[in-house]
Design a protein around this motif. Structure first.
Motif, PDB file in Angstrom:
ATOM      1  N   GLN A  70       8.861  -8.739  -6.894  1.00  0.00           N
ATOM      2  CA  GLN A  70       9.294  -7.405  -6.483  1.00  0.00           C
ATOM      3  C   GLN A  70       8.102  -6.455  -6.392  1.00  0.00           C
ATOM      4  N   GLY A  71       7.158  -6.603  -7.308  1.00  0.00           N
ATOM      5  CA  GLY A  71       5.942  -5.789  -7.237  1.00  0.00           C
ATOM      6  C   GLY A  71       5.142  -6.083  -5.987  1.00  0.00           C
ATOM      7  N   PHE A  72       5.072  -7.368  -5.626  1.00  0.00           N
ATOM      8  CA  PHE A  72       4.387  -7.736  -4.389  1.00  0.00           C
ATOM      9  C   PHE A  72       5.090  -7.143  -3.181  1.00  0.00           C
ATOM     10  N   ILE A  73       6.424  -7.251  -3.135  1.00  0.00           N
ATOM     11  CA  ILE A  73       7.180  -6.760  -1.981  1.00  0.00           C
ATOM     12  C   ILE A  73       6.902  -5.283  -1.745  1.00  0.00           C
ATOM     13  N   GLN A  74       6.880  -4.500  -2.816  1.00  0.00           N
ATOM     14  CA  GLN A  74       6.605  -3.074  -2.682  1.00  0.00           C
ATOM     15  C   GLN A  74       5.199  -2.816  -2.161  1.00  0.00           C
ATOM     16  N   ALA A  75       4.218  -3.476  -2.750  1.00  0.00           N
ATOM     17  CA  ALA A  75       2.828  -3.281  -2.323  1.00  0.00           C
ATOM     18  C   ALA A  75       2.619  -3.799  -0.905  1.00  0.00           C
ATOM     19  N   ASN A  76       3.329  -4.844  -0.539  1.00  0.00           N
ATOM     20  CA  ASN A  76       3.188  -5.406   0.804  1.00  0.00           C
ATOM     21  C   ASN A  76       3.760  -4.468   1.861  1.00  0.00           C
ATOM     22  N   GLU A  78       3.755  -1.252   1.628  1.00  0.00           N
ATOM     23  CA  GLU A  78       2.740  -0.198   1.743  1.00  0.00           C
ATOM     24  C   GLU A  78       1.580  -0.659   2.613  1.00  0.00           C
ATOM     25  N   ALA A  79       1.172  -1.909   2.428  1.00  0.00           N
ATOM     26  CA  ALA A  79       0.056  -2.443   3.205  1.00  0.00           C
ATOM     27  C   ALA A  79       0.423  -2.587   4.674  1.00  0.00           C
ATOM     28  N   GLU A  80       1.624  -3.077   4.933  1.00  0.00           N
ATOM     29  CA  GLU A  80       2.066  -3.274   6.318  1.00  0.00           C
ATOM     30  C   GLU A  80       2.053  -1.963   7.096  1.00  0.00           C
ATOM     31  N   ALA A  81       2.397  -0.869   6.417  1.00  0.00           N
ATOM     32  CA  ALA A  81       2.457   0.436   7.071  1.00  0.00           C
ATOM     33  C   ALA A  81       1.085   0.923   7.531  1.00  0.00           C
ATOM     34  N   LEU A  82       0.028   0.329   7.005  1.00  0.00           N
ATOM     35  CA  LEU A  82      -1.327   0.747   7.362  1.00  0.00           C
ATOM     36  C   LEU A  82      -1.802   0.152   8.685  1.00  0.00           C
ATOM     37  N   PHE A  83      -1.127  -0.892   9.133  1.00  0.00           N
ATOM     38  CA  PHE A  83      -1.510  -1.553  10.382  1.00  0.00           C
ATOM     39  C   PHE A  83      -0.642  -1.054  11.530  1.00  0.00           C
ATOM     40  N   GLU A  84      -1.143  -1.236  12.756  1.00  0.00           N
ATOM     41  CA  GLU A  84      -0.409  -0.767  13.933  1.00  0.00           C
ATOM     42  C   GLU A  84      -0.363  -1.851  15.010  1.00  0.00           C
ATOM     43  N   GLY A  85       0.646  -1.742  15.867  1.00  0.00           N
ATOM     44  CA  GLY A  85       0.730  -2.585  17.053  1.00  0.00           C
ATOM     45  C   GLY A  85       0.748  -4.066  16.761  1.00  0.00           C
ATOM     46  N   GLU A  86      -0.044  -4.813  17.536  1.00  0.00           N
ATOM     47  CA  GLU A  86      -0.076  -6.264  17.410  1.00  0.00           C
ATOM     48  C   GLU A  86      -0.574  -6.703  16.041  1.00  0.00           C
ATOM     49  N   HIS A 158       0.099  -4.048  -7.462  1.00  0.00           N
ATOM     50  CA  HIS A 158      -0.555  -2.970  -8.208  1.00  0.00           C
ATOM     51  C   HIS A 158      -0.793  -3.372  -9.657  1.00  0.00           C
ATOM     52  N   ASP A 159      -1.901  -2.898 -10.208  1.00  0.00           N
ATOM     53  CA  ASP A 159      -2.243  -3.220 -11.592  1.00  0.00           C
ATOM     54  C   ASP A 159      -1.146  -2.810 -12.567  1.00  0.00           C
ATOM     55  N   HIS A 160      -0.485  -1.680 -12.306  1.00  0.00           N
ATOM     56  CA  HIS A 160       0.513  -1.210 -13.262  1.00  0.00           C
ATOM     57  C   HIS A 160       1.696  -2.181 -13.345  1.00  0.00           C
ATOM     58  N   VAL A 161       1.970  -2.910 -12.255  1.00  0.00           N
ATOM     59  CA  VAL A 161       3.030  -3.915 -12.285  1.00  0.00           C
ATOM     60  C   VAL A 161       2.639  -5.065 -13.209  1.00  0.00           C
ATOM     61  N   LEU A 162       1.382  -5.487 -13.127  1.00  0.00           N
ATOM     62  CA  LEU A 162       0.898  -6.546 -14.007  1.00  0.00           C
ATOM     63  C   LEU A 162       0.881  -6.086 -15.456  1.00  0.00           C
TER      64      LEU A 162
END
Length: 218
Positions: A70-76, A78-86, A158-162
């Motif tokens: 679940q921690g990965f899903i949340q961080a992922n 957030e990461a996906e939102a940083l990319f655009e288009g293809e 995120h470190d806080h999840v660990l």
């Protein structure tokens, strides 16, 4: 003690065939003696001032893995939102962890207070203890590969999840959460290279003699 040619070749073979494993894990358990060998190799990594700042938190339970997933899903997200288009579509197509598929998870940490505030070799660069713990990760990874065990580094968490999930004290720094397990196969080249995310750079373009050279045009 000298290293024989066969032993040398085995080391290079292990290095060149190391892979970041995500989707190929099998349910076969890792025997305790094999895991102990891998952790012993990690514990023999070089460390500044011989402070050995690492600890290894071993994760086996499905409940703990679910919380980490679940921690990965949340961080992922957030990461996906940083990319655009293809690039975003390509990112979505990648499997970037094997938290629940891998039989074992290991969190490698760094205790920056282990031998006190004054550490031989850490006086000019206070981050040398962090780098030492990364050396333990590399030793672990290569030893696992020599045992035909795959390893995947889950960096998108995120470190806080660990800290919260694994009960890691606040002053301890999580360095890496690693997924370990036997695999159906190892890729013949890094998956991100194979999938066209990035290409391996030319070694010659990264070597500088005596002083830094601008090689951006090459």
């Amino acid at each position: 003690m000298k290293i024989t040619q066969a032993e040398r070749d085995a080391v290079y073979k292990t290095i060149f065939n190391r892979r970041d494993v995500r989707a190929e894990f099998e349910a076969t358990p890792i025997p305790d003696d094999v895991l102990k060998r891998i952790l012993t190799a990690a514990h023999h990594a070089p460390s500044v001032g011989f402070m050995q700042p690492w600890d290894f938190v071993i994760v086996r339970s499905d409940e703990t893995k679910q919380k980490l997933k679940q921690g990965f899903i949340q961080a992922n997200r957030e990461a996906e939102a940083l990319f655009e288009g293809e690039r975003k579509e390509q990112y979505r197509s990648l499997k970037l962890e094997g938290i629940q598929e891998a039989p074992i998870g290991i969190c490698v940490t760094c205790d920056r207070t282990r031998t006190g505030p004054l550490v031989l070799g850490r006086t000019a660069n206070l981050d040398m203890d962090l780098y030492s713990s990364v050396c333990a990760v590399q030793n672990l990874w290569l030893a696992a590969r020599a045992e035909n065990i795959g390893v995947g580094w889950v960096s998108i968490i995120h470190d806080h999840v660990l800290h919260q999930t694994l009960g890691i004290p606040e002053h301890i720094v999580p360095i890496a959460y690693l997924c370990l397990g036997y695999v159906s196969h190892f890729h013949d080249q890094p998956e991100l290279e194979k999938r066209g995310w990035l290409k391996r750079q030319s070694l010659n373009s990264l070597i500088h003699e005596e002083q830094w050279q601008d090689k951006s045009h090459k």
